[in-house]
Design a protein around this motif. Sequence first.
Motif, PDB file in Angstrom:
ATOM      1  N   THR A 120       0.853  -1.182   0.000  1.00 52.11           N
ATOM      2  CA  THR A 120       0.000   0.000   0.000  1.00 52.11           C
ATOM      3  C   THR A 120       0.892   1.237   0.000  1.00 52.11           C
ATOM      4  O   THR A 120       2.122   1.128  -0.021  1.00 52.11           O
ATOM      5  CB  THR A 120      -0.917   0.025   1.232  1.00 52.11           C
ATOM      6  N   ALA A 138      -0.714  -5.988   7.365  1.00 51.48           N
ATOM      7  CA  ALA A 138      -0.886  -5.748   5.928  1.00 51.48           C
ATOM      8  C   ALA A 138       0.208  -6.433   5.112  1.00 51.48           C
ATOM      9  O   ALA A 138      -0.009  -6.778   3.945  1.00 51.48           O
ATOM     10  CB  ALA A 138      -0.892  -4.249   5.646  1.00 51.48           C
ATOM     11  N   LEU A 144     -11.050  -4.079   9.642  1.00 46.71           N
ATOM     12  CA  LEU A 144     -10.224  -5.269   9.852  1.00 46.71           C
ATOM     13  C   LEU A 144     -11.098  -6.508  10.033  1.00 46.71           C
ATOM     14  O   LEU A 144     -10.806  -7.582   9.491  1.00 46.71           O
ATOM     15  CB  LEU A 144      -9.322  -5.084  11.080  1.00 46.71           C
ATOM     16  N   LEU A 164      -8.213  -5.704   4.506  1.00 46.27           N
ATOM     17  CA  LEU A 164      -6.819  -5.754   4.086  1.00 46.27           C
ATOM     18  C   LEU A 164      -6.601  -6.682   2.897  1.00 46.27           C
ATOM     19  O   LEU A 164      -5.561  -6.618   2.244  1.00 46.27           O
ATOM     20  CB  LEU A 164      -5.931  -6.216   5.258  1.00 46.27           C
ATOM     21  N   ASN A 220      -7.406  -1.846   1.481  1.00 49.92           N
ATOM     22  CA  ASN A 220      -6.238  -2.039   2.356  1.00 49.92           C
ATOM     23  C   ASN A 220      -5.444  -0.744   2.499  1.00 49.92           C
ATOM     24  O   ASN A 220      -4.887  -0.445   3.563  1.00 49.92           O
ATOM     25  CB  ASN A 220      -5.355  -3.173   1.848  1.00 49.92           C
ATOM     26  N   VAL A 233      -7.319   1.428   5.058  1.00 53.54           N
ATOM     27  CA  VAL A 233      -7.154   0.933   6.427  1.00 53.54           C
ATOM     28  C   VAL A 233      -5.770   1.289   6.971  1.00 53.54           C
ATOM     29  O   VAL A 233      -5.637   1.784   8.097  1.00 53.54           O
ATOM     30  CB  VAL A 233      -7.382  -0.598   6.488  1.00 53.54           C
ATOM     31  N   THR A 234      -4.728   1.057   6.189  1.00 52.25           N
ATOM     32  CA  THR A 234      -3.378   1.362   6.670  1.00 52.25           C
ATOM     33  C   THR A 234      -3.162   2.868   6.807  1.00 52.25           C
ATOM     34  O   THR A 234      -2.425   3.314   7.690  1.00 52.25           O
ATOM     35  CB  THR A 234      -2.319   0.748   5.749  1.00 52.25           C
TER      36      THR A 234
END
Length: 354
Positions: free
Chosen positions: A86, A204, A272, A277, A283, A286-287
């Motif tokens: 990512t 991840a 999550l 992810l 993903n 989220v990161t």
Amino acid sequence: MTANAPSPPAPPGRLTAFIRLGRPKFLFQSMMVVGLGVTAAQHEGHGFSPAWYMGTLLFGWAAHLMTHYCNEYFDLEADRANHSPTSWTGGSRVLVDGLLPPLVSLGAAFVLLFLAAAVTAVMPDTASRLMAVTVLAAAWFYTAPPARLNYRALGEIACAAVLYGLGPLLAHRLQGGDPTAATLTYVAIVFVFQFLRMSVMNLADIDGDRRTGKRTLAVALGARGLIRLYLAGQSLTYAATALLLLTGALPVLPGLAILATFPVPLWVGRRLLHGALATHGANNAVTFWASMHMPITAVAITVALLTDLLTGDPGPDTPWLVLCTATLIAFTVWFTRAVRTPPPPLPDQETLTP
């Protein structure tokens, strides 16, 4: 290939690749860490030292960049094995894509280590120098042998200790001295958040790390165990913050500011649980939000402390008020742009093997 197919983008120049290799966007985190420490010192009545603010920021940025360049070199095998990077995990991809030789990254790391060591040498007391040396040692051996902390399920706690633990405490000490219990509480809270954030970052990267024998906490606990750790850690930390606030052990404005950040880990935790992810694009979101939780919390505490100072007497030192305001504006501008940045394209599978 058809005649109308677009040409592939030209590779970046060596200087652009070198800058990208260092992932400078993460420097906003260390900038906010220093700001938090200085503001806490101001809130405790210590005078503002512009020289040591700049010195601490120089040390923090040199150590932070050193870590990135060092990691790019020693994590190259794991980054090559990562098929779903990512914008915030999996490295810069500069070495993976062959844009620069790996030794360039290691050489840059050594130069930055020497720069940070030079700043350490002129720090005014033994305690500050010991803190700085600890930061540099933990940051270097995060991926470098022989310790390779992030290969032994110790990288998460080492990163949290360096950036959101010792970072604000060093900035505070160089401004005034020993922190109060309230400041230690702020640091403890963001330390836990950073530990949990690093756990998500490594989650991840779990597939590539497994393939190369990199035993992060995510690999050690497995995806389900890591997600349970994240949810439990966030819930307990916010519950403890609320309890400290209700009992008067935590000042009202900073306590409320910390609680106001709860929607961020709540959103991350829900994604999550739903397996975000595993989906490209999701993903990256989220990161990103997991990574932004700490600087957002640091900003919230800093703004709360400044607000408290501005409503009191004598208030913050004017030079720090100006500098801190400029820092907050710069972070807000960068953050707004980062939110709008699309996720990176999936890497070409043909380039993933060494």
